[in-house]
Design an enzyme around this catalytic site. Sequence first.
Site, short mmCIF file in Angstrom:
data_model
loop_
_atom_site.label_atom_id
_atom_site.label_comp_id
_atom_site.label_asym_id
_atom_site.label_seq_id
_atom_site.Cartn_x
_atom_site.Cartn_y
_atom_site.Cartn_z
N GLU A 13 1.41 5.67 23.65
CA GLU A 13 0.44 5.43 23.09
C GLU A 13 -0.76 6.47 21.85
O GLU A 13 -1.18 6.76 21.50
CB GLU A 13 -0.80 6.36 24.28
CG GLU A 13 -0.57 4.96 25.50
CD GLU A 13 0.80 4.38 26.78
OE1 GLU A 13 1.20 5.14 26.56
OE2 GLU A 13 -0.45 3.75 27.32
N GLY B 220 0.46 -8.72 3.88
CA GLY B 220 1.53 -9.74 4.84
C GLY B 220 2.78 -10.18 4.31
O GLY B 220 4.15 -11.04 4.22
N ASN C 236 6.51 -1.11 15.74
CA ASN C 236 6.25 -1.09 14.31
C ASN C 236 7.00 -1.29 13.20
O ASN C 236 7.68 -0.20 13.45
CB ASN C 236 4.80 -0.08 14.58
CG ASN C 236 3.59 0.25 13.86
OD1 ASN C 236 3.41 -0.65 13.32
ND2 ASN C 236 3.75 1.30 13.11
N ASN D 283 5.16 -8.08 4.53
CA ASN D 283 6.73 -8.43 5.90
C ASN D 283 6.63 -9.35 6.89
O ASN D 283 7.71 -9.52 7.57
CB ASN D 283 5.97 -7.02 6.49
CG ASN D 283 7.08 -5.46 6.59
OD1 ASN D 283 8.10 -5.19 6.08
ND2 ASN D 283 6.18 -4.52 5.67
N ARG E 294 -5.37 -1.17 13.07
CA ARG E 294 -5.78 -1.04 14.14
C ARG E 294 -5.07 0.45 14.85
O ARG E 294 -3.45 -0.54 14.96
CB ARG E 294 -6.20 -2.34 14.34
CG ARG E 294 -7.33 -2.72 13.68
CD ARG E 294 -8.53 -2.24 14.01
NE ARG E 294 -9.59 -2.18 15.38
CZ ARG E 294 -10.32 -1.60 15.73
NH1 ARG E 294 -10.52 -1.07 14.36
NH2 ARG E 294 -10.60 -1.12 16.80
N HIS F 199 6.66 1.39 10.47
CA HIS F 199 5.92 2.48 9.19
C HIS F 199 6.66 2.82 7.48
O HIS F 199 7.94 3.54 7.73
CB HIS F 199 5.71 3.78 10.55
CG HIS F 199 5.14 4.81 9.99
ND1 HIS F 199 3.39 4.79 9.86
CD2 HIS F 199 5.03 6.46 9.25
CE1 HIS F 199 3.21 5.87 9.38
NE2 HIS F 199 3.91 6.92 8.55
N ARG G 147 -13.63 -1.09 22.30
CA ARG G 147 -11.83 -1.04 21.66
C ARG G 147 -11.14 -2.28 23.34
O ARG G 147 -9.81 -2.79 22.97
CB ARG G 147 -11.36 -0.16 21.92
CG ARG G 147 -9.59 0.40 20.84
CD ARG G 147 -9.26 0.93 20.97
NE ARG G 147 -9.72 1.76 19.42
CZ ARG G 147 -9.50 2.03 18.72
NH1 ARG G 147 -8.08 1.56 18.08
NH2 ARG G 147 -10.37 1.82 17.96
N GLU H 157 11.64 -2.07 3.50
CA GLU H 157 11.11 -2.37 4.59
C GLU H 157 11.28 -3.90 5.06
O GLU H 157 11.71 -4.20 6.47
CB GLU H 157 9.42 -2.17 4.53
CG GLU H 157 9.58 -0.65 4.53
CD GLU H 157 7.62 -0.42 4.41
OE1 GLU H 157 6.80 -1.61 5.60
OE2 GLU H 157 7.06 -0.01 3.85
N ASP I 238 2.69 6.72 15.93
CA ASP I 238 3.59 6.95 15.33
C ASP I 238 4.44 7.43 15.72
O ASP I 238 5.52 8.03 15.12
CB ASP I 238 3.22 7.17 13.99
CG ASP I 238 1.84 6.68 13.19
OD1 ASP I 238 2.24 5.34 13.01
OD2 ASP I 238 1.67 6.41 12.12
C1 GRF Z 1 3.55 -1.76 4.74
O1 GRF Z 1 3.98 -0.63 3.89
C2 GRF Z 1 4.31 -1.10 6.21
O2 GRF Z 1 5.13 -0.40 6.47
C3 GRF Z 1 3.04 -0.27 7.09
O3 GRF Z 1 1.38 -0.69 5.82
C4 GRF Z 1 2.11 -1.78 4.90
C5 GRF Z 1 2.00 -3.10 5.16
O4 GRF Z 1 2.59 -4.31 4.26
N1 GRF Z 1 2.77 -0.80 8.15
P1 GRF Z 1 2.81 -5.69 3.97
O5 GRF Z 1 0.97 -6.40 4.65
O6 GRF Z 1 3.40 -5.95 4.69
O7 GRF Z 1 2.73 -5.92 2.89
#
Ligand code: GRF
Length: 218
Positions: A148, A15, A110, A17, A94, A112, A68, A180, A151
């Site tokens: 769909e 968590g 998203n 981010n 997911r 990444h 799903r 990030e 990434d």
């Molecule tokens: C981050 O590195 C994000 O880019 C990836 O999963 C990680 C999540 O980290 N998709 P956090 O849960 O936000 O600390």
Amino acid sequence: MKALPRIGVLVSGRGSNLAALISACACGDLPAQIALVISSKPDVPALAIAATTGIPTRVVAPKSYASRQAEGAAIVAALQEAGVELVVLAGYARLFDPGVIAAYRWRIINIHPSLLPAFAGSMAPGPQAAALAAGVKFAGCTTHFVTEATDAGPIIDQAVVPVRDDDTVASLADRILAAEHRLLPASVAAVLAGAVTVIDGRRTQRRVTQGSGADARD
Ligand code: GRF
């Protein structure tokens, strides 16, 4: 006064981010309200972070649903019930049912931990480990719209960090994570400001506006 746009954040773990998004909302860098946090797993730190700041939370765990599609329908119902306009995946582990993507077309972002399209398709720390193993000299992170194809949706923005000779996966992941935490709130703000346009369903163009995140690359 005009109501702030409502965003929903999906998480599965640490968590950090989510915490960056909450801070950006609190200080006004991200003019939005986090209306709901949905986790695919119970008892994760991200849920505790949301709860301590009074943000409503829901757990939508795959094992509670027969398919799903049913899991996706529950996610869409929860987001719509909370009046969510924009969805942010912040460490969500997911893959969505296509129904979720259709319900929020070009409204799911998203983050990444690689410079896409390099090192797509795995969860952290897979991309950071792959970057180190490949010997690249620069790594980073990417925000993109979710489609769909995993990434592979239109890229919103990227931040670059150097790879040092003595890096470990952990030290590189930490450097990328710091980037990030700047990039994600800035990208969300830019999308909410209407500054990001999807072209041909494949790439984006940016109209630079004040506070739209054009300075998130340092
Ligand atoms: C981050 O590195 C994000 O880019 C990836 O999963 C990680 C999540 O980290 N998709 P956090 O849960 O936000 O600390």
